[in-house]
Design an enzyme around this catalytic site. Structure first.
Site, PDB file in Angstrom:
ATOM      1  N   LYS A  76       0.790  -1.246   0.000  1.00  0.00           N
ATOM      2  CA  LYS A  76       0.000   0.000   0.000  1.00  0.00           C
ATOM      3  C   LYS A  76       0.824   1.299   0.000  1.00  0.00           C
ATOM      4  O   LYS A  76       0.551   2.190  -0.805  1.00  0.00           O
ATOM      5  CB  LYS A  76      -0.989  -0.027   1.170  1.00  0.00           C
ATOM      6  CG  LYS A  76      -2.130  -1.038   0.943  1.00  0.00           C
ATOM      7  CD  LYS A  76      -2.985  -1.201   2.185  1.00  0.00           C
ATOM      8  CE  LYS A  76      -4.122  -2.193   1.950  1.00  0.00           C
ATOM      9  NZ  LYS A  76      -4.846  -2.503   3.186  1.00  0.00           N
ATOM     10  N   VAL A 268      -1.368  -9.170   5.828  1.00  0.00           N
ATOM     11  CA  VAL A 268      -2.022 -10.320   6.460  1.00  0.00           C
ATOM     12  C   VAL A 268      -1.340 -11.652   6.163  1.00  0.00           C
ATOM     13  O   VAL A 268      -1.648 -12.652   6.804  1.00  0.00           O
ATOM     14  CB  VAL A 268      -3.519 -10.469   6.078  1.00  0.00           C
ATOM     15  CG1 VAL A 268      -4.364  -9.428   6.739  1.00  0.00           C
ATOM     16  CG2 VAL A 268      -3.699 -10.484   4.588  1.00  0.00           C
TER      17      VAL A 268
HETATM   18  O1  DON Z   1      -7.499  -6.468   1.356  1.00  0.00           O
HETATM   19  C1  DON Z   1      -7.108  -7.537   1.762  1.00  0.00           C
HETATM   20  O2  DON Z   1      -7.857  -8.288   2.317  1.00  0.00           O
HETATM   21  C2  DON Z   1      -5.663  -8.033   1.606  1.00  0.00           C
HETATM   22  N1  DON Z   1      -5.355  -8.341   0.280  1.00  0.00           N
HETATM   23  C3  DON Z   1      -4.702  -7.107   2.173  1.00  0.00           C
HETATM   24  C4  DON Z   1      -4.984  -6.897   3.577  1.00  0.00           C
HETATM   25  C5  DON Z   1      -3.807  -6.774   4.443  1.00  0.00           C
HETATM   26  O3  DON Z   1      -2.736  -7.249   4.177  1.00  0.00           O
HETATM   27  C6  DON Z   1      -4.081  -6.112   5.700  1.00  0.00           C
HETATM   28  N2  DON Z   1      -2.904  -5.910   6.472  1.00  0.00           N
HETATM   29  N3  DON Z   1      -2.607  -6.291   7.538  1.00  0.00           N
END
Ligand code: DON
Length: 616
Positions: A76, A268
């Site tokens: 991001k 995540v």
């Molecule tokens: O939007 C999502 O669900 C994931 N692709 C990215 C989220 C994420 O990595 C949140 N961070 N901790």
């Protein structure tokens, strides 16, 4: 898993300390793997990799530091920077704010009326940014994004197709957020295209080493230290680190900054990227997550490293090196020029009014503020100030502005200013009256000191093209102060006049020393040849002085090379003739010996002073 050895001779204790922290944290098995994206559920919960990358590219690794995983939300800040680079701050800010939400990554944190996402680190903000990128780059979006991130890692990037598809097929909440943003007009059609890019950016494969290099690139002013490539401009590094510090760890951003004290971003899949600005990047991977969605071991290892190595950004215990390395007057710090007794006496009398400030390190606002204050205070009764930048690594534009103000105010007070050794900071281009007023620029400190001494002795301005082109004043032979005219006339019968052209070698180091040289006219230099073909200047001698005198005392070989810097004329006295005077004119011989001993003693005292000064 043992540390991968990449260096033959390294601070083993540092490797051991990092490995110790790594092993200690590895015993923690709490947390859960993210399963809401089915493909992520396949990760091995035990995987654990760590890499520290210094701002110069040096790596310290532990565990599975080269195991690939998907970057997820760590993409991001990078996609945000790409948008800032492409569309500018105003347009991006119109679409996404920079306010921490204090909520989870997938919260619908939008401003009440405008629907603008609070920041680019939450999903809503990042989806809005990905849509902007798609709008700008169209079908080239993914390729451009992979290239952009590849400049940070220093290698080619690719997407994990399975994770991408898994996320695309199950990302209903993100799809809902995208449509909500569409409703507010934050993103346009086709909604699915921007969303697809968002899922792809999250599925880019990285390793802990990649994350560390991305961090090191941010720490290294946006330049990848391994490839030397400018991945991003310096101003955008500041933007990225700011949003990472305030929003990078979501609803635990405050606690993170409090405990770890480093701008960071988590994903995540279990990755964390942390940056100590100006110093290093940390990349860590371990897929078990805490309730905020941050890697448990990743968070712990960052906290332990921060404690152990005092990395906290706000740690007031981090020592701040003074920009002023040393401060002298020209009474105690002399140039390489061997001075006649008359000149030495003038410098002894006036040297205290010429000040030298040796600066060092990276000079920014606070460093230059201290320089401005200290130089201004010290210069109240000074006539000359030398500012030496030989050991300055960099200056930002604020420091350069401060320097200009300092020099201008010194000039206003009638102080002569010499700036030396600032080749790499391009100080020659400063808006200063260089060459026209009492301010001069020199490539190295000895030249600046010599010109400053000349100026003190002659009462004239400092000249940039100092004495290499000839001494400022023609000095009579100093020897004539020790013997009367009749004795000098008698001595000349023993001497031979020899002339040398500029650039001609007069003596060779190691060769037998047969003559003493009384320099009537011109400038010579004593140099030590270095093994690489270069040489080191030992002394410069002007007219009136004597050289080659050591041989009279010890009958040894030449201790240095002597070169004529300008056309030079010398009266030479061979040792043979000198010895003959024992029988023919012993009184004159004794007078000469006295003179040479006084010269030698003065030179020895000068050398002692220099050594003492350099040892401070
Ligand atoms: O939007 C999502 O669900 C994931 N692709 C990215 C989220 C994420 O990595 C949140 N961070 N901790």
């Amino acid at each position: 898993m043992p540390m991968k050895k990449t260096r033959p001779l390294l601070p083993r204790s540092l490797d051991a300390t990092i490995l110790g922290i790594f092993n200690e944290v590895r015993s923690n098995q709490t947390g859960e793997i993210a399963t809401y994206i089915p493909e992520l559920a396949r990760a091995n919960p035990e995987s654990f990799g760590l890499c520290l990358a210094m701002a110069d590219g040096e790596l310290y690794r532990a565990g599975e530091s080269s195991l690939p995983f998907t970057i997820q939300s760590i993409s991001k800040p990078f996609v945000y920077a790409m948008a800032l680079q492409q569309f500018g701050h105003e347009e991006v800010r119109r679409c996404v704010g920079v306010e921490p939400s204090g909520e989870a990554f997938n919260s619908i944190s939008l401003e009440p009326v405008s629907g603008r996402p609070l920041n680019p680190m939450i999903n809503a903000g990042s989806i809005a940014i990905s849509s902007m990128i798609y709008k700008g780059f169209g079908e080239d979006s993914l390729r451009s994004l992979l290239d952009f991130i590849g400049n940070f890692t220093g290698r080619e990037m690719m997407v994990d197709q399975k994770v991408f598809e898994s996320e695309r097929d199950t990302g209903h909440r993100n799809r809902a957020i995208a449509h909500l943003l569409r409703n507010f007009g934050i993103l346009g059609d086709p909604v699915e295209k921007g969303l697809e890019l968002y899922f792809q950016q999250c599925s880019i494969l990285v390793t802990a080493e990649d994350l560390a290099m991305m961090g090191a690139t941010l720490a290294n002013r946006g330049v990848n230290p391994r490839t030397g490539k400018q991945a991003i401009s310096l101003g955008l590094v500041d933007d990225m680190l700011s949003v990472m510090a305030t929003c990078g760890m979501y609803d635990c951003a405050g606690e993170w900054l409090y405990d770890v004290g480093l701008p960071a971003k988590s994903g995540v899949s279990g990755g964390i990227l942390a940056v100590l600005p100006g110093r290093m990047g940390i990349g860590v991977y371990s897929p078990r997550l805490d309730s905020h969605g941050n890697s448990v071991r990743g968070s712990l290892v960052c906290k332990r490293l921060s404690e152990q190595f005092r990395l906290h950004l706000f740690s007031s215990s981090r020592p701040c090196r003074s920009v002023i390395r040393r401060r002298h007057t020209l009474r105690d710090r002399k140039s390489m020029r061997a001075r006649s007794m008359r000149e030495a006496a003038i410098l002894k009398r006036l040297g205290h009014s010429a000040l030298l400030f040796e600066l060092q390190g990276d000079v920014q606002f606070t460093g230059m503020e201290a320089v401005q204050r200290e130089v201004a205070e010290a210069s109240e009764s000074a006539t000359h100030v030398v500012l030496d930048f030989t050991r300055v690594d960099s200056m930002d534009h604020v420091a350069v502005g401060g320097l200009v103000n300092l020099v201008l105010s010194l000039l206003e007070h009638g102080v002569h200013v010499a700036i030396s050794g600032a080749v790499h900071v391009r100080l020659r281009e400063l808006p200063l009256p260089i060459g026209t007023g009492p301010v001069a620029y020199f490539d190295d400190l000895p030249s600046a000191l010599e010109a400053c001494e000349e100026s003190l002795i002659s009462g004239n301005l400092m000249r940039e093209t100092h004495v290499a082109s000839g001494p400022a004043a023609h000095e009579p032979l100093e020897l004539t102060q020790w013997i009367n005219e009749t004795e000098f006339a008698a001595l000349q019968k023993y001497m031979v006049r020899r002339r040398f052209l500029a650039g001609e070698q007069i003596c060779v180091k190691g060769e037998a020393a047969n003559d003493i040289f009384f320099l009537e006219r011109g400038m010579v230099s004593a140099r030590i040849p270095l093994p690489d073909g270069a040489w080191k200047l030992l002394a410069r001698l002007g007219s009136g002085t004597v050289f080659g005198e050591m041989a009279v005392i010890d009958r040894g070989v030449r201790s240095s090379d002597i070169w004529a810097e300008t056309d030079a004329s010398c009266l030479t006295l061979s040792l043979e003739m000198y010895d003959e005077m024992t029988h023919t004119n012993p009184v004159l011989k004794t007078r000469i010996l006295e003179y040479l001993l006084v010269v030698l003693t003065a030179r020895l005292r000068g050398a002692n002073d220099q050594i003492a000064t350099l040892m401070v």
